[in-house]
Motif scaffolding. Structure first.
Motif, PDB file in Angstrom:
ATOM      1  N   ALA A   1       0.832  -1.202   0.000  1.00 20.81           N
ATOM      2  CA  ALA A   1       0.000   0.000   0.000  1.00 20.81           C
ATOM      3  C   ALA A   1       0.866   1.252   0.000  1.00 20.81           C
ATOM      4  O   ALA A   1       2.076   1.201   0.256  1.00 20.81           O
ATOM      5  CB  ALA A   1      -0.913   0.014   1.228  1.00 20.81           C
ATOM      6  N   ARG A   2       0.234   2.370  -0.291  1.00 21.07           N
ATOM      7  CA  ARG A   2       0.837   3.682  -0.087  1.00 21.07           C
ATOM      8  C   ARG A   2       0.121   4.304   1.101  1.00 21.07           C
ATOM      9  O   ARG A   2      -1.121   4.262   1.183  1.00 21.07           O
ATOM     10  CB  ARG A   2       0.694   4.562  -1.322  1.00 21.07           C
ATOM     11  CG  ARG A   2       1.454   5.894  -1.235  1.00 21.07           C
ATOM     12  CD  ARG A   2       1.621   6.519  -2.608  1.00 21.07           C
ATOM     13  NE  ARG A   2       2.306   7.807  -2.584  1.00 21.07           N
ATOM     14  CZ  ARG A   2       3.620   7.967  -2.476  1.00 21.07           C
ATOM     15  NH1 ARG A   2       4.404   6.898  -2.376  1.00 21.07           N
ATOM     16  NH2 ARG A   2       4.163   9.167  -2.469  1.00 21.07           N
ATOM     17  N   ILE A   3       0.878   4.862   2.029  1.00 18.37           N
ATOM     18  CA  ILE A   3       0.294   5.325   3.281  1.00 18.37           C
ATOM     19  C   ILE A   3       0.794   6.721   3.639  1.00 18.37           C
ATOM     20  O   ILE A   3       1.803   7.199   3.108  1.00 18.37           O
ATOM     21  CB  ILE A   3       0.623   4.361   4.447  1.00 18.37           C
ATOM     22  CG1 ILE A   3       2.142   4.308   4.689  1.00 18.37           C
ATOM     23  CG2 ILE A   3       0.070   2.967   4.169  1.00 18.37           C
ATOM     24  CD1 ILE A   3       2.542   3.522   5.927  1.00 18.37           C
ATOM     25  N   ALA A   4       0.079   7.371   4.541  1.00 18.83           N
ATOM     26  CA  ALA A   4       0.495   8.637   5.133  1.00 18.83           C
ATOM     27  C   ALA A   4      -0.197   8.750   6.482  1.00 18.83           C
ATOM     28  O   ALA A   4      -1.135   8.005   6.784  1.00 18.83           O
ATOM     29  CB  ALA A   4       0.131   9.819   4.235  1.00 18.83           C
ATOM     30  N   VAL A   5       0.270   9.693   7.297  1.00 21.78           N
ATOM     31  CA  VAL A   5      -0.344   9.933   8.606  1.00 21.78           C
ATOM     32  C   VAL A   5      -0.763  11.397   8.675  1.00 21.78           C
ATOM     33  O   VAL A   5       0.022  12.296   8.360  1.00 21.78           O
ATOM     34  CB  VAL A   5       0.623   9.599   9.758  1.00 21.78           C
ATOM     35  CG1 VAL A   5      -0.032   9.906  11.107  1.00 21.78           C
ATOM     36  CG2 VAL A   5       1.039   8.132   9.696  1.00 21.78           C
ATOM     37  N   THR A   6      -2.000  11.617   9.088  1.00 18.36           N
ATOM     38  CA  THR A   6      -2.572  12.958   9.112  1.00 18.36           C
ATOM     39  C   THR A   6      -3.034  13.328  10.523  1.00 18.36           C
ATOM     40  O   THR A   6      -3.164  12.474  11.399  1.00 18.36           O
ATOM     41  CB  THR A   6      -3.781  13.046   8.166  1.00 18.36           C
ATOM     42  OG1 THR A   6      -4.871  12.272   8.717  1.00 18.36           O
ATOM     43  CG2 THR A   6      -3.441  12.510   6.782  1.00 18.36           C
ATOM     44  N   ALA A   7      -3.296  14.610  10.702  1.00 19.48           N
ATOM     45  CA  ALA A   7      -3.946  15.101  11.923  1.00 19.48           C
ATOM     46  C   ALA A   7      -5.068  16.032  11.501  1.00 19.48           C
ATOM     47  O   ALA A   7      -4.880  16.874  10.611  1.00 19.48           O
ATOM     48  CB  ALA A   7      -2.955  15.836  12.816  1.00 19.48           C
ATOM     49  N   ASP A   8      -6.235  15.880  12.102  1.00 19.54           N
ATOM     50  CA  ASP A   8      -7.342  16.765  11.748  1.00 19.54           C
ATOM     51  C   ASP A   8      -7.189  18.102  12.478  1.00 19.54           C
ATOM     52  O   ASP A   8      -6.263  18.277  13.283  1.00 19.54           O
ATOM     53  CB  ASP A   8      -8.687  16.085  12.029  1.00 19.54           C
ATOM     54  CG  ASP A   8      -8.997  15.913  13.514  1.00 19.54           C
ATOM     55  OD1 ASP A   8      -8.454  16.663  14.352  1.00 19.54           O
ATOM     56  OD2 ASP A   8      -9.808  15.024  13.841  1.00 19.54           O
ATOM     57  N   PRO A   9      -8.043  19.085  12.213  1.00 22.63           N
ATOM     58  CA  PRO A   9      -7.883  20.408  12.847  1.00 22.63           C
ATOM     59  C   PRO A   9      -7.972  20.396  14.367  1.00 22.63           C
ATOM     60  O   PRO A   9      -7.532  21.346  15.017  1.00 22.63           O
ATOM     61  CB  PRO A   9      -9.030  21.224  12.233  1.00 22.63           C
ATOM     62  CG  PRO A   9      -9.274  20.587  10.909  1.00 22.63           C
ATOM     63  CD  PRO A   9      -9.077  19.118  11.160  1.00 22.63           C
ATOM     64  N   THR A  10      -8.526  19.332  14.962  1.00 22.05           N
ATOM     65  CA  THR A  10      -8.594  19.247  16.423  1.00 22.05           C
ATOM     66  C   THR A  10      -7.415  18.475  17.003  1.00 22.05           C
ATOM     67  O   THR A  10      -7.294  18.356  18.218  1.00 22.05           O
ATOM     68  CB  THR A  10      -9.906  18.576  16.881  1.00 22.05           C
ATOM     69  OG1 THR A  10      -9.844  17.168  16.621  1.00 22.05           O
ATOM     70  CG2 THR A  10     -11.106  19.179  16.175  1.00 22.05           C
ATOM     71  N   GLY A  11      -6.556  17.910  16.133  1.00 19.59           N
ATOM     72  CA  GLY A  11      -5.360  17.211  16.597  1.00 19.59           C
ATOM     73  C   GLY A  11      -5.419  15.700  16.574  1.00 19.59           C
ATOM     74  O   GLY A  11      -4.426  15.038  16.881  1.00 19.59           O
ATOM     75  N   ALA A  12      -6.562  15.111  16.222  1.00 17.93           N
ATOM     76  CA  ALA A  12      -6.677  13.651  16.203  1.00 17.93           C
ATOM     77  C   ALA A  12      -5.842  13.063  15.064  1.00 17.93           C
ATOM     78  O   ALA A  12      -5.903  13.538  13.929  1.00 17.93           O
ATOM     79  CB  ALA A  12      -8.135  13.234  16.054  1.00 17.93           C
ATOM     80  N   ILE A  13      -5.068  12.022  15.377  1.00 18.80           N
ATOM     81  CA  ILE A  13      -4.165  11.390  14.418  1.00 18.80           C
ATOM     82  C   ILE A  13      -4.887  10.256  13.695  1.00 18.80           C
ATOM     83  O   ILE A  13      -5.564   9.433  14.313  1.00 18.80           O
ATOM     84  CB  ILE A  13      -2.915  10.831  15.125  1.00 18.80           C
ATOM     85  CG1 ILE A  13      -2.193  11.946  15.900  1.00 18.80           C
ATOM     86  CG2 ILE A  13      -1.977  10.175  14.127  1.00 18.80           C
ATOM     87  CD1 ILE A  13      -1.647  13.050  15.033  1.00 18.80           C
ATOM     88  N   LEU A  14      -4.703  10.200  12.365  1.00 21.71           N
ATOM     89  CA  LEU A  14      -5.358   9.175  11.557  1.00 21.71           C
ATOM     90  C   LEU A  14      -4.469   8.814  10.376  1.00 21.71           C
ATOM     91  O   LEU A  14      -3.943   9.695   9.692  1.00 21.71           O
ATOM     92  CB  LEU A  14      -6.705   9.691  11.048  1.00 21.71           C
ATOM     93  CG  LEU A  14      -7.539   8.719  10.211  1.00 21.71           C
ATOM     94  CD1 LEU A  14      -8.088   7.598  11.090  1.00 21.71           C
ATOM     95  CD2 LEU A  14      -8.683   9.455   9.521  1.00 21.71           C
ATOM     96  N   GLY A  15      -4.301   7.520  10.141  1.00 15.04           N
ATOM     97  CA  GLY A  15      -3.574   7.067   8.968  1.00 15.04           C
ATOM     98  C   GLY A  15      -4.506   6.957   7.774  1.00 15.04           C
ATOM     99  O   GLY A  15      -5.711   6.745   7.922  1.00 15.04           O
TER     100      GLY A  15
END
Length: 239
Positions: A218-232
């Motif tokens: 797979a191709r992956i990345a890790v993000t954070a939403d505007p409230t700070g929650a981390i999600l791949g």
């Protein structure tokens, strides 16, 4: 910020969000659907100092027994076994390294438990980030009866948890010197990781780990939403 979370993810993944009726101890709850498939929910946080975060659920036969096993292995139960009318029983347990997860026993035939699927807009994987993978593996094997195997994905060691023959979750190591504790990180499948990262930034989120490839997977990345929650996020090959 519940409203900000709902707006961000609805725009990013096309999720539809519906307000849940009933009593949630006075906290607002929203159910998430991807298409016609219910996949999770949002709930307000009332604990001061606790950042926004995602928490995963693991189905068990007996929530209170799972809590007992967690405590025997050095964990805690910040939320003891609690009934959700017409839904099931859940708790929140914490591993000594700091990660949190929720054992959940649904009422038979009254709820369908979402499964991980490589369909865009749906949760596809859960991964534990741990400073002490060996200790974490022993703990989660003891609490949930998982087995664990080690793999080499080309970029370092990876641990795979299984429930019976089925993959249940994964685990990677993090630097023991990091200030934050162990944590679970869910992944959502998307059509194109690179394009989704652009949309995350446009919607006010952050890219915590730039897109990269897991060979042959797979191709992956890790993000954070505007409230700070981390999600791949991930785009599986051959999907």
């Amino acid at each position: 910020d519940l409203a900000k979370s709902v707006e961000f993810y609805s725009e990013l993944f096309g999720w539809t969000v519906q307000e849940e009726g009933g009593d949630n101890d006075g906290l607002a709850y929203r159910r998430i659907a991807s298409g016609d498939h219910e996949i999770g929910g949002f709930i307000e946080l009332d604990a001061e100092g606790v950042p926004s975060h995602w928490i995963g659920y693991v189905t068990v036969d007996d929530v209170d027994s799972a809590c007992g096993r967690a405590r025997k292995l050095g964990g805690k139960t910040p939320v003891p076994g609690t009934d959700i009318p017409n839904v099931g029983r859940f708790a929140v347990v914490s591993h000594p390294g700091g990660s949190y997860v929720s054992p959940f026993a649904p009422h038979e035939l009254e709820i369908t438990v979402p499964e991980a699927e490589t369909i865009p807009g749906r949760f596809c994987w859960n991964q534990l980030m741990s400073k002490d993978p060996d200790a974490a593996a022993e703990y989660y094997q003891g609490v949930f009866g998982w087995t664990v195997t080690e793999q080499d994905l080309g970029g370092g060691k990876y641990w795979l948890f299984r429930s019976g023959d089925a993959p249940a979750a994964g685990m990677m190591s993090i630097n023991p010197q990091e200030k934050y504790p162990d944590f679970w990180m869910p992944y959502v499948e998307v059509h194109d990781v690179n394009e989704t990262c652009k949309e995350v930034a446009e919607l006010g989120g952050q890219i915590m780990v730039e897109p990269s490839d897991v060979p042959d997977l797979a191709r992956i990345a890790v993000t954070a939403d505007p409230t700070g929650a981390i999600l791949g996020i991930s785009t599986h090959r051959g999907r």
